[in-house]
Every structure is written in C-alpha cells, then in structure tokens.
Design a protein around this motif. Structure first.
Motif, PDB file in Angstrom:
ATOM      1  N   UNK A 215      25.691   8.865 -24.890  1.00 53.52           N
ATOM      2  CA  UNK A 215      24.400   8.639 -25.541  1.00 53.52           C
ATOM      3  C   UNK A 215      23.497   7.707 -24.742  1.00 53.52           C
ATOM      4  N   UNK A 216      24.082   6.769 -23.989  1.00 47.32           N
ATOM      5  CA  UNK A 216      23.268   5.794 -23.265  1.00 47.32           C
ATOM      6  C   UNK A 216      22.385   6.447 -22.208  1.00 47.32           C
ATOM      7  N   UNK A 217      22.861   7.515 -21.578  1.00 45.36           N
ATOM      8  CA  UNK A 217      22.102   8.171 -20.510  1.00 45.36           C
ATOM      9  C   UNK A 217      21.439   9.462 -21.006  1.00 45.36           C
ATOM     10  N   UNK A 218      21.766   9.886 -22.220  1.00 43.00           N
ATOM     11  CA  UNK A 218      21.262  11.163 -22.723  1.00 43.00           C
ATOM     12  C   UNK A 218      19.732  11.305 -22.682  1.00 43.00           C
ATOM     13  N   UNK A 219      18.938  10.284 -23.061  1.00 41.19           N
ATOM     14  CA  UNK A 219      17.477  10.464 -22.989  1.00 41.19           C
ATOM     15  C   UNK A 219      16.989  10.788 -21.567  1.00 41.19           C
ATOM     16  N   UNK A 220      17.555  10.142 -20.557  1.00 42.90           N
ATOM     17  CA  UNK A 220      17.158  10.426 -19.178  1.00 42.90           C
ATOM     18  C   UNK A 220      17.610  11.833 -18.768  1.00 42.90           C
ATOM     19  N   UNK A 221      18.786  12.236 -19.226  1.00 39.27           N
ATOM     20  CA  UNK A 221      19.290  13.579 -18.954  1.00 39.27           C
ATOM     21  C   UNK A 221      18.344  14.620 -19.560  1.00 39.27           C
ATOM     22  N   UNK A 222      17.911  14.386 -20.789  1.00 42.45           N
ATOM     23  CA  UNK A 222      16.980  15.291 -21.469  1.00 42.45           C
ATOM     24  C   UNK A 222      15.662  15.380 -20.697  1.00 42.45           C
ATOM     25  N   UNK A 223      15.132  14.249 -20.247  1.00 42.00           N
ATOM     26  CA  UNK A 223      13.876  14.265 -19.477  1.00 42.00           C
ATOM     27  C   UNK A 223      14.024  15.102 -18.208  1.00 42.00           C
ATOM     28  N   UNK A 224      15.173  14.999 -17.545  1.00 40.63           N
ATOM     29  CA  UNK A 224      15.405  15.796 -16.337  1.00 40.63           C
ATOM     30  C   UNK A 224      15.437  17.285 -16.670  1.00 40.63           C
ATOM     31  N   UNK A 225      16.117  17.650 -17.757  1.00 39.20           N
ATOM     32  CA  UNK A 225      16.150  19.055 -18.183  1.00 39.20           C
ATOM     33  C   UNK A 225      14.744  19.547 -18.524  1.00 39.20           C
ATOM     34  N   UNK A 226      13.990  18.728 -19.241  1.00 40.30           N
ATOM     35  CA  UNK A 226      12.626  19.115 -19.628  1.00 40.30           C
ATOM     36  C   UNK A 226      11.726  19.295 -18.419  1.00 40.30           C
ATOM     37  N   UNK A 227      12.020  18.585 -17.335  1.00 38.25           N
ATOM     38  CA  UNK A 227      11.228  18.694 -16.108  1.00 38.25           C
ATOM     39  C   UNK A 227      11.638  19.903 -15.261  1.00 38.25           C
ATOM     40  N   UNK A 228      12.649  20.642 -15.713  1.00 40.98           N
ATOM     41  CA  UNK A 228      13.043  21.855 -15.003  1.00 40.98           C
ATOM     42  C   UNK A 228      14.305  21.759 -14.171  1.00 40.98           C
ATOM     43  N   UNK A 229      14.957  20.593 -14.157  1.00 48.80           N
ATOM     44  CA  UNK A 229      16.221  20.442 -13.433  1.00 48.80           C
ATOM     45  C   UNK A 229      17.342  21.102 -14.218  1.00 48.80           C
ATOM     46  N   UNK A 230      18.320  21.639 -13.525  1.00 55.42           N
ATOM     47  CA  UNK A 230      19.507  22.206 -14.176  1.00 55.42           C
ATOM     48  C   UNK A 230      20.755  21.657 -13.500  1.00 55.42           C
ATOM     49  N   UNK A 231      21.766  21.252 -14.271  1.00 52.52           N
ATOM     50  CA  UNK A 231      23.003  20.774 -13.672  1.00 52.52           C
ATOM     51  C   UNK A 231      23.847  21.900 -13.085  1.00 52.52           C
ATOM     52  N   UNK A 232      23.460  23.112 -13.325  1.00 52.91           N
ATOM     53  CA  UNK A 232      24.178  24.282 -12.824  1.00 52.91           C
ATOM     54  C   UNK A 232      23.342  24.908 -11.710  1.00 52.91           C
ATOM     55  N   UNK A 233      23.898  25.005 -10.523  1.00 47.47           N
ATOM     56  CA  UNK A 233      23.132  25.540  -9.398  1.00 47.47           C
ATOM     57  C   UNK A 233      23.130  27.066  -9.363  1.00 47.47           C
ATOM     58  N   UNK A 234      23.946  27.708 -10.193  1.00 47.97           N
ATOM     59  CA  UNK A 234      24.023  29.161 -10.184  1.00 47.97           C
ATOM     60  C   UNK A 234      23.097  29.807 -11.215  1.00 47.97           C
ATOM     61  N   UNK A 235      22.781  29.074 -12.277  1.00 46.66           N
ATOM     62  CA  UNK A 235      21.845  29.586 -13.283  1.00 46.66           C
ATOM     63  C   UNK A 235      21.200  28.412 -13.994  1.00 46.66           C
ATOM     64  N   UNK A 236      20.007  28.630 -14.514  1.00 44.81           N
ATOM     65  CA  UNK A 236      19.279  27.573 -15.195  1.00 44.81           C
ATOM     66  C   UNK A 236      19.810  27.428 -16.621  1.00 44.81           C
ATOM     67  N   UNK A 237      20.555  26.361 -16.857  1.00 41.09           N
ATOM     68  CA  UNK A 237      21.111  26.112 -18.187  1.00 41.09           C
ATOM     69  C   UNK A 237      20.268  25.127 -18.989  1.00 41.09           C
ATOM     70  N   UNK A 238      19.138  24.694 -18.432  1.00 43.93           N
ATOM     71  CA  UNK A 238      18.312  23.689 -19.111  1.00 43.93           C
ATOM     72  C   UNK A 238      17.894  24.117 -20.516  1.00 43.93           C
TER      73      UNK A 238
END
Length: 195
Positions: free
Chosen positions: A13-36
């Motif tokens: 939970x401590x890093x979740x807001x920053x993770x969400x902002x990255x997803x909202x900006x179009x980043x995906x943790x999966x390099x094979x498909x966009x899971x954002x």
C-alpha cells in the motif's frame, strides 16, 4: 543495500499510489502486453486484493495471446530510487522459476517464459542505473533461493538492456526467436555464480 541507488519493495500500500500514477501514464509492468488497464481496474475494485495477488503464490496468469497458464513461483519487486530525495517509484523487476516435487528450485522454464528475470523502468527514469542496481539485487535473491544461475533475455535491438545484463555478469549464449512471441530476434544470456 545501503550503497545502492535503489531499494526493492514487495508490492504494498505504501507504494501503490505511485504505481497507479505510472499505470495511468501508460507504463506497463509487462513488456509483452499492456496490462495497465486491467491492473487499474483491479486496483480500483480491490486494492488489497490486487496487492495480495502480486505477493501470493499460485493461481493463473494470462498471456499476451489470452491463454491462461499456472503462475510460476516468483518474486515481484517494485523499484524505488533511493538516490532522489522524493524516492520515486521507477519500475518493477521480477524473478520466476520452477520447482521440483520437493519444492526446490530448478532452472528449466516453460516455453512461454523467456527468462528467469524480467524488468521494466519508467521511461523518465531510464539511463540512471536503476535497472542495473535492481538486477544486481534480484540476482542475490536468486542465489539465496538456490538457483545456480539465471537466464535472462532481451530484444536483439535493445542495447541498453544488453549493457545492463552484461554489467551484471551476463554471458551471451545465443540469438533465438520465440515463435509464441513473434518473429523478432532475441538474445539469451546466462548469469552464473556457482561452478
């Protein structure tokens, strides 16, 4: 890891807001498909369930072609830049492996898994050594869990990723094509720490 420019955190939970902002900006943790989009929906529906799903073992994962397979034992870590005062979230890295019937790690991987390690850095933070430092930390974890080596791959045209792998002891093994992921040429490296 006090001299490192990064720290690795289990999803929480401590890093979740920053993770969400990255997803909202179009980043995906999966390099094979966009899971954002699906991750954003899962977080909105149940943030604690989303985090638990990243940290727990077992279950299924969906591949880029829509098929589902059993999730391998893995370790997902969120990368935090410790060399910046605001300590931003800069990416993610994971380690995956298979286990034998006794629960010991084995080095073989199923054909849908390109390597033991995968990582991705937010575009605004690339080129600062974060991926290299995160890979070094994950390699120490791989050794601790009992893997004698890891295989790691990158796209043939990804010079930055090649440098990161080589800086961490990666020895080039082969060029290959993984038909499941398309006709692009990839490079296979192996990082050993035991004879």
């Amino acid at each position: 890891m006090s001299d490192s420019i990064v720290s690795l955190h289990a999803p929480g939970r401590d890093v979740l807001p920053a993770y969400v902002r990255a997803l909202e900006a179009g980043w995906s943790p999966n390099t094979m498909r966009n899971v954002a989009p699906e991750q954003l929906a899962a977080i909105a529906a149940d943030p604690d369930g989303f985090i638990a799903g990243l940290n727990n073992r077992g279950g299924k994962i969906r591949l880029h072609d829509g098929s589902e397979v059993a999730r391998l034992p893995d370790m997902i870590r969120w990368i935090i830049a410790d060399d910046q005062p605001e300590r931003p979230f800069v990416g993610s890295i994971n380690l995956r492996w298979q286990e034998d019937e006794a629960g010991s790690p084995v080095t073989e991987l199923p054909s849908h898994v390109l390597g033991h390690v995968g990582y991705t850095i937010l575009p605004g933070h690339s080129g600062n050594g974060y991926a290299s430092a995160a890979l070094a930390a994950v390699l120490a974890e791989a050794r601790t869990i009992g893997l004698p080596f890891v295989k790691i791959t990158c796209d043939a045209d990804n010079a930055a990723s090649r440098r990161i792998i080589e800086k961490n002891g990666g020895r080039f093994i082969e060029n290959f094509v993984a038909p499941f992921y398309g006709p692009e040429e990839r490079l296979m490296y192996r990082i050993d720490w035991q004879s």
